[in-house]
Design a protein around this motif. Sequence first.
Motif, short mmCIF file in Angstrom:
data_model
loop_
_atom_site.label_atom_id
_atom_site.label_comp_id
_atom_site.label_asym_id
_atom_site.label_seq_id
_atom_site.Cartn_x
_atom_site.Cartn_y
_atom_site.Cartn_z
N ALA A 142 -49.82 0.36 33.45
CA ALA A 142 -49.77 0.40 31.98
C ALA A 142 -50.83 -0.51 31.36
O ALA A 142 -51.53 -0.10 30.42
N VAL A 143 -50.97 -1.73 31.88
CA VAL A 143 -51.98 -2.65 31.33
C VAL A 143 -53.38 -2.10 31.58
O VAL A 143 -54.25 -2.18 30.70
N SER A 144 -53.61 -1.52 32.75
CA SER A 144 -54.94 -0.96 33.05
C SER A 144 -55.26 0.20 32.12
O SER A 144 -56.37 0.30 31.59
N PHE A 194 -58.47 -0.27 29.05
CA PHE A 194 -59.73 0.47 28.96
C PHE A 194 -59.69 1.39 27.75
O PHE A 194 -58.82 2.26 27.64
N GLN A 195 -60.67 1.19 26.86
CA GLN A 195 -60.68 1.85 25.56
C GLN A 195 -60.79 3.36 25.69
O GLN A 195 -60.13 4.08 24.96
N ARG A 196 -61.64 3.86 26.59
CA ARG A 196 -61.83 5.31 26.72
C ARG A 196 -60.54 6.00 27.16
O ARG A 196 -60.17 7.05 26.63
N CYS A 214 -54.67 2.33 19.76
CA CYS A 214 -55.36 1.57 20.81
C CYS A 214 -56.03 0.32 20.27
O CYS A 214 -56.31 -0.60 21.02
N ASP A 215 -56.31 0.26 18.97
CA ASP A 215 -56.94 -0.94 18.40
C ASP A 215 -55.92 -2.05 18.13
O ASP A 215 -56.30 -3.21 17.99
#
Length: 169
Positions: A19-21, A25-27, A38-39
């Motif tokens: 979940a953290v990974s 990662f933004q993409r 996501c922001d």
Amino acid sequence: MLLKSKVCLTVLAIYEMVAVSVLHFQRICDAMFATPFCDSWYRYFLFCIIVPLVVLLILMWVRELVRGVRRRRFIRRAKSTVNGIMSGIRGKISENINTADLERVITAAILVGIKKYADRHPNLRHNVNHIMDVADGNVTVDLMSASEMVKPSRRRPSPPKRPTRSRKK
């Protein structure tokens, strides 16, 4: 019990890492969720704390509900079995024995039980006679002295004797 805890903690740790990974990662986060989500930092709170707690609560309550259903089902089956046995016995007894004979059998069983109890407790006969005298009015409670009162025996049974061994020379 400990093995189940290890398995649960391992699954939780793997879920947290994934979940953290994914959220870091933004993409990947933008591909799975909307950009405003996501922001914000709420994404970590949602997926790392709220989702595991909801899953834990659901599993915990499902397990308790299943146990309750099994317990009720077991009790219901036991009741129906006992009712079936009792109705069968009641039918056989009513066919072969009338109520007067049944009362005699029950009375005899009670008397045999009382006799066995009286044989094991020798002071019982004296106590019962004393109670019956008081109930009949032969003895008044006010006139009884402390020496006439029946005291329970405080004697302990002696331990069993061990057989003696003779020594061979």
